[in-house]
Design a protein around this motif. Sequence first.
Motif, PDB file in Angstrom:
ATOM      1  N   ARG A  52     -10.026   3.141   5.966  1.00  0.00           N
ATOM      2  CA  ARG A  52     -11.857   4.497   7.401  1.00  0.00           C
ATOM      3  C   ARG A  52     -11.681   3.069   8.421  1.00  0.00           C
ATOM      4  O   ARG A  52     -11.474   1.858   8.267  1.00  0.00           O
ATOM      5  CB  ARG A  52     -12.894   3.869   5.985  1.00  0.00           C
ATOM      6  CG  ARG A  52     -13.984   4.463   6.242  1.00  0.00           C
ATOM      7  CD  ARG A  52     -14.872   4.449   6.040  1.00  0.00           C
ATOM      8  NE  ARG A  52     -15.086   3.727   4.997  1.00  0.00           N
ATOM      9  CZ  ARG A  52     -16.369   3.588   4.302  1.00  0.00           C
ATOM     10  NH1 ARG A  52     -16.433   4.769   3.290  1.00  0.00           N
ATOM     11  NH2 ARG A  52     -16.216   2.465   3.194  1.00  0.00           N
ATOM     12  N   GLN A  53     -11.641   3.981   9.053  1.00  0.00           N
ATOM     13  CA  GLN A  53     -12.131   3.660  10.556  1.00  0.00           C
ATOM     14  C   GLN A  53     -13.720   3.823  11.341  1.00  0.00           C
ATOM     15  O   GLN A  53     -13.867   5.520  11.411  1.00  0.00           O
ATOM     16  CB  GLN A  53     -11.584   3.730  11.046  1.00  0.00           C
ATOM     17  CG  GLN A  53     -11.362   2.913  13.119  1.00  0.00           C
ATOM     18  CD  GLN A  53     -10.171   3.105  14.204  1.00  0.00           C
ATOM     19  OE1 GLN A  53      -9.727   4.512  13.923  1.00  0.00           O
ATOM     20  NE2 GLN A  53      -9.702   2.475  14.891  1.00  0.00           N
ATOM     21  N   ALA A  54     -14.040   2.949  10.892  1.00  0.00           N
ATOM     22  CA  ALA A  54     -16.405   3.395  11.606  1.00  0.00           C
ATOM     23  C   ALA A  54     -15.362   3.259  12.816  1.00  0.00           C
ATOM     24  O   ALA A  54     -14.892   2.483  13.699  1.00  0.00           O
ATOM     25  CB  ALA A  54     -17.508   2.548  11.275  1.00  0.00           C
ATOM     26  N   ALA A  55     -16.805   4.799  14.108  1.00  0.00           N
ATOM     27  CA  ALA A  55     -16.211   4.274  15.559  1.00  0.00           C
ATOM     28  C   ALA A  55     -16.373   3.360  16.273  1.00  0.00           C
ATOM     29  O   ALA A  55     -17.284   2.161  15.969  1.00  0.00           O
ATOM     30  CB  ALA A  55     -17.888   4.975  15.884  1.00  0.00           C
ATOM     31  N   GLY A  56     -15.423   2.454  16.974  1.00  0.00           N
ATOM     32  CA  GLY A  56     -15.477   1.898  17.487  1.00  0.00           C
ATOM     33  C   GLY A  56     -14.955   0.354  17.434  1.00  0.00           C
ATOM     34  O   GLY A  56     -15.062  -1.299  17.563  1.00  0.00           O
ATOM     35  N   ARG A  57     -13.996   0.422  16.248  1.00  0.00           N
ATOM     36  CA  ARG A  57     -14.005  -0.460  15.195  1.00  0.00           C
ATOM     37  C   ARG A  57     -12.231  -0.620  14.472  1.00  0.00           C
ATOM     38  O   ARG A  57     -12.337   0.414  15.285  1.00  0.00           O
ATOM     39  CB  ARG A  57     -14.451  -0.153  13.390  1.00  0.00           C
ATOM     40  CG  ARG A  57     -16.882  -0.528  14.679  1.00  0.00           C
ATOM     41  CD  ARG A  57     -17.032  -2.464  14.543  1.00  0.00           C
ATOM     42  NE  ARG A  57     -17.491  -2.603  14.225  1.00  0.00           N
ATOM     43  CZ  ARG A  57     -17.833  -3.335  12.949  1.00  0.00           C
ATOM     44  NH1 ARG A  57     -18.233  -2.909  12.632  1.00  0.00           N
ATOM     45  NH2 ARG A  57     -17.804  -3.978  12.531  1.00  0.00           N
ATOM     46  N   GLY A  58     -11.977  -1.909  13.863  1.00  0.00           N
ATOM     47  CA  GLY A  58     -11.119  -2.184  12.973  1.00  0.00           C
ATOM     48  C   GLY A  58     -11.031  -1.347  11.974  1.00  0.00           C
ATOM     49  O   GLY A  58     -11.518  -0.183  11.635  1.00  0.00           O
ATOM     50  N   LEU A  59      -9.835  -0.901  11.735  1.00  0.00           N
ATOM     51  CA  LEU A  59      -9.586  -0.074  10.037  1.00  0.00           C
ATOM     52  C   LEU A  59      -9.714  -1.082   9.191  1.00  0.00           C
ATOM     53  O   LEU A  59      -9.333  -2.534   9.003  1.00  0.00           O
ATOM     54  CB  LEU A  59      -7.993  -0.049   9.995  1.00  0.00           C
ATOM     55  CG  LEU A  59      -7.418   1.369  11.035  1.00  0.00           C
ATOM     56  CD1 LEU A  59      -7.431   0.798  12.564  1.00  0.00           C
ATOM     57  CD2 LEU A  59      -6.564   1.346  10.292  1.00  0.00           C
ATOM     58  N   GLN A  60     -10.704  -0.284   8.224  1.00  0.00           N
ATOM     59  CA  GLN A  60     -10.891  -1.376   6.758  1.00  0.00           C
ATOM     60  C   GLN A  60      -9.355  -0.619   5.966  1.00  0.00           C
ATOM     61  O   GLN A  60      -9.934   0.537   5.673  1.00  0.00           O
ATOM     62  CB  GLN A  60     -12.000  -1.179   6.465  1.00  0.00           C
ATOM     63  CG  GLN A  60     -12.866  -1.836   4.658  1.00  0.00           C
ATOM     64  CD  GLN A  60     -14.096  -1.581   4.604  1.00  0.00           C
ATOM     65  OE1 GLN A  60     -15.273  -0.326   4.830  1.00  0.00           O
ATOM     66  NE2 GLN A  60     -14.124  -2.136   4.126  1.00  0.00           N
ATOM     67  N   LEU A  61      -8.966  -1.434   4.826  1.00  0.00           N
ATOM     68  CA  LEU A  61      -8.141  -0.970   3.151  1.00  0.00           C
ATOM     69  C   LEU A  61      -9.067  -0.339   2.794  1.00  0.00           C
ATOM     70  O   LEU A  61     -10.096  -1.153   1.862  1.00  0.00           O
ATOM     71  CB  LEU A  61      -7.683  -2.069   3.428  1.00  0.00           C
ATOM     72  CG  LEU A  61      -6.818  -1.686   1.916  1.00  0.00           C
ATOM     73  CD1 LEU A  61      -5.538  -0.379   2.328  1.00  0.00           C
ATOM     74  CD2 LEU A  61      -6.056  -3.364   1.887  1.00  0.00           C
ATOM     75  N   LEU A  62      -9.010   0.604   1.961  1.00  0.00           N
ATOM     76  CA  LEU A  62      -9.782   1.208   1.091  1.00  0.00           C
ATOM     77  C   LEU A  62      -8.887   1.166  -0.066  1.00  0.00           C
ATOM     78  O   LEU A  62      -9.358   0.584  -0.850  1.00  0.00           O
ATOM     79  CB  LEU A  62     -10.272   2.667   0.766  1.00  0.00           C
ATOM     80  CG  LEU A  62     -10.649   2.502   2.571  1.00  0.00           C
ATOM     81  CD1 LEU A  62     -10.996   4.704   2.360  1.00  0.00           C
ATOM     82  CD2 LEU A  62     -12.651   2.322   2.564  1.00  0.00           C
ATOM     83  N   PHE A  63      -8.007   1.935  -0.211  1.00  0.00           N
ATOM     84  CA  PHE A  63      -6.939   1.660  -1.433  1.00  0.00           C
ATOM     85  C   PHE A  63      -5.879   1.390  -1.299  1.00  0.00           C
ATOM     86  O   PHE A  63      -5.178   1.772   0.061  1.00  0.00           O
ATOM     87  CB  PHE A  63      -7.124   2.970  -2.531  1.00  0.00           C
ATOM     88  CG  PHE A  63      -9.018   3.499  -2.289  1.00  0.00           C
ATOM     89  CD1 PHE A  63      -9.464   3.905  -1.882  1.00  0.00           C
ATOM     90  CD2 PHE A  63      -8.816   2.938  -3.737  1.00  0.00           C
ATOM     91  CE1 PHE A  63     -10.847   4.922  -1.784  1.00  0.00           C
ATOM     92  CE2 PHE A  63     -10.137   3.490  -4.766  1.00  0.00           C
ATOM     93  CZ  PHE A  63     -10.795   4.302  -3.281  1.00  0.00           C
ATOM     94  N   TYR A  64      -4.495   0.926  -1.926  1.00  0.00           N
ATOM     95  CA  TYR A  64      -3.425   0.915  -1.806  1.00  0.00           C
ATOM     96  C   TYR A  64      -2.798   1.312  -3.046  1.00  0.00           C
ATOM     97  O   TYR A  64      -3.434   1.201  -4.244  1.00  0.00           O
ATOM     98  CB  TYR A  64      -2.775  -0.104  -1.214  1.00  0.00           C
ATOM     99  CG  TYR A  64      -2.786  -0.867  -2.213  1.00  0.00           C
ATOM    100  CD1 TYR A  64      -3.543  -1.997  -2.024  1.00  0.00           C
ATOM    101  CD2 TYR A  64      -1.443  -1.660  -3.058  1.00  0.00           C
ATOM    102  CE1 TYR A  64      -4.042  -3.311  -2.396  1.00  0.00           C
ATOM    103  CE2 TYR A  64      -1.436  -2.482  -3.303  1.00  0.00           C
ATOM    104  CZ  TYR A  64      -2.733  -3.731  -3.223  1.00  0.00           C
ATOM    105  OH  TYR A  64      -2.439  -4.561  -4.390  1.00  0.00           O
ATOM    106  N   SER A  65      -1.445   2.199  -3.156  1.00  0.00           N
ATOM    107  CA  SER A  65      -0.936   2.127  -4.671  1.00  0.00           C
ATOM    108  C   SER A  65       0.164   1.788  -4.708  1.00  0.00           C
ATOM    109  O   SER A  65       1.695   2.117  -3.535  1.00  0.00           O
ATOM    110  CB  SER A  65      -0.784   3.823  -4.707  1.00  0.00           C
ATOM    111  OG  SER A  65      -0.062   4.137  -5.322  1.00  0.00           O
TER     112      SER A  65
END
Lengths: 113, 111
Positions: free
Chosen positions: B37-50
């Motif tokens: 997930r990426q908030a506006a003007g921000r970096g990416l946050q990992l939510l899930f992986y498989s």
Amino acid sequence: GESVGLHLPTLSVQEGDNSIINCAYSNSASDYFIWYKQESGKGPQFIIDIRSNMDKRQGQRVTVLLNKTVKHLSLQIAATQPGDSAVYFCAENSREGAQKLVFGQGTRLTINP
Amino acid sequence: SQTIHQWPATLVQPVGSPLSLECTVEGTSNPNLYWYRQAAGRGLQLLFYSVGIGQISSEVPQNLSASRPQDRQFILSSKKLLLSDSGFYLCAWSLNGSPLHFGNGTRLTVT
């Protein structure tokens, strides 16, 4: 904890000049680093990567430099073009197998004509 | 060559409604799959992986869940959306030792 950050949130350069985007990381166990380019409304696009056993890697018009001593990563873009305008993210990974990348906040690169 | 598809591209949903975002990968087998997930003007946050069918790892506590019913299908869901779930959701795939390749994302607005 792990963190990857950028020195400057924005960078403006003249068309044709070289661009240098910097990134600092804090996890000394990181062994794999990637630079991504993200244009508005799109997903990040892979540019170049480097592993910790190297200190420099070159691609087409791009060079990534890794200084493990000071935990610093940079992306150099030669002869910057208008199409290079985007947000650039560095990311690092310190785990085997699944690439659980930790991303920095990004640097917006704008090109002045 | 490998391709990744995400849909829809944009979505507006009311608070309390369910969510289902789908991602599929073509041209590769047994990829690692990711939701960021990426908030506006921000970096990416990992939510899930498989790393395989039915194998889901959650990185942050949240109102969302993920499932992988098939090798190349990854679904992000919620039973009841919150305002704070608004953002740009990105699916990605990789093979071990290779960089992540991202889809073009879904912009979710919860109203």
